[in-house]
Enzyme design. Structure first.
Site, PDB file in Angstrom:
ATOM      1  CE  LYS A  45     -10.232  -3.307  40.552  1.00  0.00           C
ATOM      2  NZ  LYS A  45     -10.583  -3.062  39.280  1.00  0.00           N
TER       3      LYS A  45
ATOM      4  CE  LYS B  93      -7.056   4.905  38.478  1.00  0.00           C
ATOM      5  NZ  LYS B  93      -7.333   3.541  38.448  1.00  0.00           N
TER       6      LYS B  93
ATOM      7  CE  LYS C  96     -15.455   2.073  35.712  1.00  0.00           C
ATOM      8  NZ  LYS C  96     -14.711   2.337  34.352  1.00  0.00           N
TER       9      LYS C  96
HETATM   10  N1  AQP Z   1      -7.760   8.419  37.221  1.00  0.00           N
HETATM   11  C1  AQP Z   1      -7.241   8.612  35.891  1.00  0.00           C
HETATM   12  N2  AQP Z   1      -6.390   9.096  35.362  1.00  0.00           N
HETATM   13  C2  AQP Z   1      -5.806   8.575  34.085  1.00  0.00           C
HETATM   14  N3  AQP Z   1      -6.158   7.808  33.458  1.00  0.00           N
HETATM   15  C3  AQP Z   1      -7.049   6.995  34.040  1.00  0.00           C
HETATM   16  N4  AQP Z   1      -7.638   5.755  33.667  1.00  0.00           N
HETATM   17  C4  AQP Z   1      -8.509   5.339  34.546  1.00  0.00           C
HETATM   18  N5  AQP Z   1      -8.517   6.082  35.480  1.00  0.00           N
HETATM   19  C5  AQP Z   1      -7.696   7.229  35.242  1.00  0.00           C
HETATM   20  C6  AQP Z   1      -7.081   5.207  32.236  1.00  0.00           C
HETATM   21  O1  AQP Z   1      -8.269   4.972  31.634  1.00  0.00           O
HETATM   22  C7  AQP Z   1      -8.185   3.794  30.463  1.00  0.00           C
HETATM   23  C8  AQP Z   1      -9.271   2.943  30.710  1.00  0.00           C
HETATM   24  O2  AQP Z   1      -9.056   2.296  32.077  1.00  0.00           O
HETATM   25  P1  AQP Z   1      -9.991   1.013  32.281  1.00  0.00           P
HETATM   26  O3  AQP Z   1     -10.798   0.383  31.170  1.00  0.00           O
HETATM   27  O4  AQP Z   1      -9.127   0.181  33.109  1.00  0.00           O
HETATM   28  O5  AQP Z   1     -10.885   1.869  33.141  1.00  0.00           O
HETATM   29  P2  AQP Z   1     -11.111   1.408  34.693  1.00  0.00           P
HETATM   30  O6  AQP Z   1      -9.666   0.711  35.332  1.00  0.00           O
HETATM   31  O7  AQP Z   1     -12.298   0.697  34.739  1.00  0.00           O
HETATM   32  O8  AQP Z   1     -11.268   2.693  35.396  1.00  0.00           O
HETATM   33  P3  AQP Z   1     -11.495   2.580  36.756  1.00  0.00           P
HETATM   34  O9  AQP Z   1     -12.558   3.897  37.276  1.00  0.00           O
HETATM   35  O10 AQP Z   1     -10.022   3.158  37.588  1.00  0.00           O
HETATM   36  O11 AQP Z   1     -12.117   1.236  37.072  1.00  0.00           O
HETATM   37  P4  AQP Z   1     -11.582   0.447  38.607  1.00  0.00           P
HETATM   38  O12 AQP Z   1     -12.017   1.120  39.526  1.00  0.00           O
HETATM   39  O13 AQP Z   1     -12.646  -0.754  38.124  1.00  0.00           O
HETATM   40  O14 AQP Z   1     -10.220  -0.038  38.466  1.00  0.00           O
HETATM   41  C9  AQP Z   1      -6.879   3.213  30.983  1.00  0.00           C
HETATM   42  O15 AQP Z   1      -5.530   3.731  30.114  1.00  0.00           O
HETATM   43  C10 AQP Z   1      -6.452   3.767  32.295  1.00  0.00           C
HETATM   44  O16 AQP Z   1      -5.192   3.907  32.626  1.00  0.00           O
END
Ligand code: AQP
Length: 321
Positions: free
Chosen positions: A110, A189, A192
């Site tokens: 990040k 991957k 968001k």
């Molecule tokens: N692409 C993915 N493939 C498999 N698992 C995923 N998870 C997230 N993206 C993938 C899993 O979802 C759960 C919730 O994760 P979180 O609350 O950390 O969600 P997140 O990180 O907000 O998802 P993003 O979209 O990846 O957000 P950013 O970009 O903000 O980091 C976890 O178990 C995660 O592993």
């Protein structure tokens, strides 16, 4: 077995969240003691608008219930409704080596992408450790991106136990190989913060448009292609039956097809899966008191467990009589 996992209300859930994590929550709720929480304290590091955060928490609860989480089987709650976790977070912060947090790739990634990082984001793995350890969790179903954070949790628990005596239960990550890293529309991957997501409860027409815009390579149609390295095929495999998947796999291996055809098939299988869930979600949304009741009883149950664990920890480190 005590199973625990959390999910951030930072926007609408996407296919990666479902296939990487939520699907496991639902499968595991039948044979285990499942604790699942909406991580609003974690979300504060990115969502700084109170009305948005409140709406996101409600959306997250509705989404989880519509996807099949059953509050009579599993404990569903909001992270901030269990203040014991925040005290445990501080206790774990004392003694957490800075180097351990500096090595966490989620934070480094990040920061490298210019996202302003605050102390909350930097110490996120310690709060996550408190989330896990507060409920004597044994199994944590997550996507691959969370594996390192669970290792941090295990390190913190191990060093606390070594210093103060056996206090914490040692948790393990549960990561499913096939869905550990669901790709986004650009093949990275799905995330968001990469702007490449396909949301679960997106409007059906919008979703179809996004699927038709999934990036693909420019190799000629007639060329045979390896399905296993293709993100469009990986996305199709999430929803397809074995028979449908094998048919498309053969098309890749033979060549002579257009990616547009696969995208149409993907839109169809995804829609087939999502349409009944959209209806279920609409029904739930018209009964807000059902959601409130589920979250309130989940928080009561979660607090009972977390306050016992916290008392054990306080006694071990000598801060309460
Ligand atoms: N692409 C993915 N493939 C498999 N698992 C995923 N998870 C997230 N993206 C993938 C899993 O979802 C759960 C919730 O994760 P979180 O609350 O950390 O969600 P997140 O990180 O907000 O998802 P993003 O979209 O990846 O957000 P950013 O970009 O903000 O980091 C976890 O178990 C995660 O592993």
């Amino acid at each position: 077995m005590r199973v625990l996992s959390g999910i951030q209300p930072t926007g609408r859930f996407h296919w990666g969240n479902y296939f990487g994590a939520i699907k496991q929550y639902i499968e595991l709720q039948y044979e285990n003691d499942g604790f699942y929480f909406i991580a609003d304290l974690h979300a504060l590091t990115t969502v700084r608008e109170p009305t948005v955060l409140r709406a996101n928490v409600r959306d997250a609860a509705l989404d989880l219930l519509a996807l099949g989480l059953d509050p009579t089987r599993a404990t569903l709650f909001v992270q901030s409704h269990v203040p014991e976790v925040s005290e445990l977070y501080w206790i774990l912060m004392t003694g957490a080596p800075l180097g351990l947090l500096e090595r966490c790739v989620a934070f480094k990634d990040k920061e490298a992408r210019g996202i302003k990082a605050d102390a909350g984001l930097f110490t996120y793995p310690v709060l996550m450790a408190a989330d896990i350890l507060a409920y004597d969790s044994q199994c944590v179903p997550v996507g691959e991106d969370q594996n390192q954070h669970i290792e941090v949790c295990r390190d913190l628990a191990r060093s606390f136990n070594a210093h103060y005596g056996e206090t914490f239960v040692m948790p393990s990550a549960r990561i499913l190989k096939e869905t550990a890293k669901v790709p986004g529309t650009d093949g990275q991957k799905m995330s968001k913060s990469y702007g490449n997501v396909l949301a679960l409860f997106e409007d059906a027409k919008e979703l179809r448009k996004k699927i038709m815009r999934i990036s693909t390579d420019s190799r000629p149609m007639e060329e045979a292609k390896d399905p296993e390295t293709d993100h469009l095929y990986q996305l199709y495999s999430l929803f397809a039956t074995d028979e449908q998947r094998l048919e498309v796999r053969d098309m890749y291996l033979r060549g002579g097809f257009g990616y547009g055809e696969i995208k149409k098939r993907l839109a169809d299988v995804a829609d087939n899966f999502l349409e009944p869930l959209r209806k279920k979600r609409q029904e739930l949304a018209s009964n807000p008191e059902t959601v409130d009741r589920a979250l309130a009883s989940g928080a009561r149950r979660a607090r009972t467990v977390a306050s016992d664990v916290l008392a054990r920890v306080q006694k071990a480190c000598g801060i309460k009589p």
